[in-house]
Scaffold this motif. Structure first.
Motif, short mmCIF file in Angstrom:
data_model
loop_
_atom_site.label_atom_id
_atom_site.label_comp_id
_atom_site.label_asym_id
_atom_site.label_seq_id
_atom_site.Cartn_x
_atom_site.Cartn_y
_atom_site.Cartn_z
N LEU A 134 -4.01 0.40 -3.48
CA LEU A 134 -4.26 0.16 -2.12
C LEU A 134 -4.63 -0.99 -1.57
CD1 LEU A 134 -6.21 1.08 -0.22
CD2 LEU A 134 -7.92 1.05 -2.07
N LEU A 135 -4.53 -1.71 -2.15
CA LEU A 135 -4.58 -3.58 -1.85
C LEU A 135 -3.19 -4.15 -1.17
CD1 LEU A 135 -6.11 -5.90 -2.00
CD2 LEU A 135 -5.63 -6.69 -4.08
N THR A 136 -2.48 -3.49 -2.11
CA THR A 136 -1.07 -3.53 -1.32
C THR A 136 -0.81 -2.51 0.25
OG1 THR A 136 -0.15 -4.06 -3.53
CG2 THR A 136 1.38 -3.85 -1.79
N GLN A 137 -1.11 -1.91 0.32
CA GLN A 137 -0.94 -1.18 1.53
C GLN A 137 -1.91 -1.78 2.56
OE1 GLN A 137 -1.84 3.06 -0.36
NE2 GLN A 137 0.13 3.21 -0.68
N LEU A 138 -2.81 -2.11 1.95
CA LEU A 138 -3.95 -3.25 3.29
C LEU A 138 -3.61 -4.31 3.56
CD1 LEU A 138 -6.97 -1.72 1.67
CD2 LEU A 138 -6.13 -1.17 3.85
#
Length: 164
Positions: A134-138
């Motif tokens: 999720l952090l990578t995608q954000l």
């Protein structure tokens, strides 16, 4: 854990959900920061100064996207509490640079723990691998938007020129 289903398409819900999440996180952080007698805005200033001691007051205002007078008032309060100090710039008398005071260290330690609590609450029920994804995608979404701001519609993204 209850499965969360999005009603409608991502197109309809994405920006609304992101904005609502931001609002809720800010409200929760405000409430929790008050336990330490500090506002979320003051916490943000302290965190910025901790990461970049010697930052110019004007740079802080710009980075935090706030009016210089608003930053000045926040800094005044933090100085009054003995948590940061302004020091003049050796090369430009008009410039104030910001530094943490020793008294801020214990508070920043507590706030670091609070940040971890806030993150754990927000990510409850999400496994660590999914949280990292999720952090990578954000971060990718943030970069997409940053690129869109820098490149007018219809123009291809600017590429680095290589000289060889």
């Amino acid at each position: 854990m209850e499965t969360i289903r999005m009603r409608g398409s991502v197109d309809i819900n994405f920006l609304f959900t992101l904005g609502e999440l931001q609002r809720l996180v800010r409200a929760y952080a405000d409430k929790q920061a008050a336990r330490y007698g500090i506002t979320r805005a003051q916490w943000a200033v302290l965190a910025k100064v901790e990461r970049t001691e010697g930052l110019k007051q004007s740079e802080l205002a710009e980075q935090m996207e706030m009016q210089p007078i608003t930053a000045t008032r926040l800094i005044d309060r933090l100085c009054d509490n003995g948590w940061i100090e302004r020091r003049g710039d050796e090369s430009d008398r008009r410039v104030n640079r910001l530094y943490l005071r020793k008294a801020a260290r214990p508070l920043l330690g507590k706030l670091s723990g609070l940040r971890s609590e806030l993150t754990a609450t927000a990510l409850e029920g999400i496994n660590p691998a999914d949280a990292h994804r999720l952090l990578t995608q954000l971060e990718a979404i943030k970069e997409n938007v940053r690129n869109a701001i820098q490149n007018p519609a219809g123009e291809p993204p600017k590429k680095e020129q290589r000289y060889g």
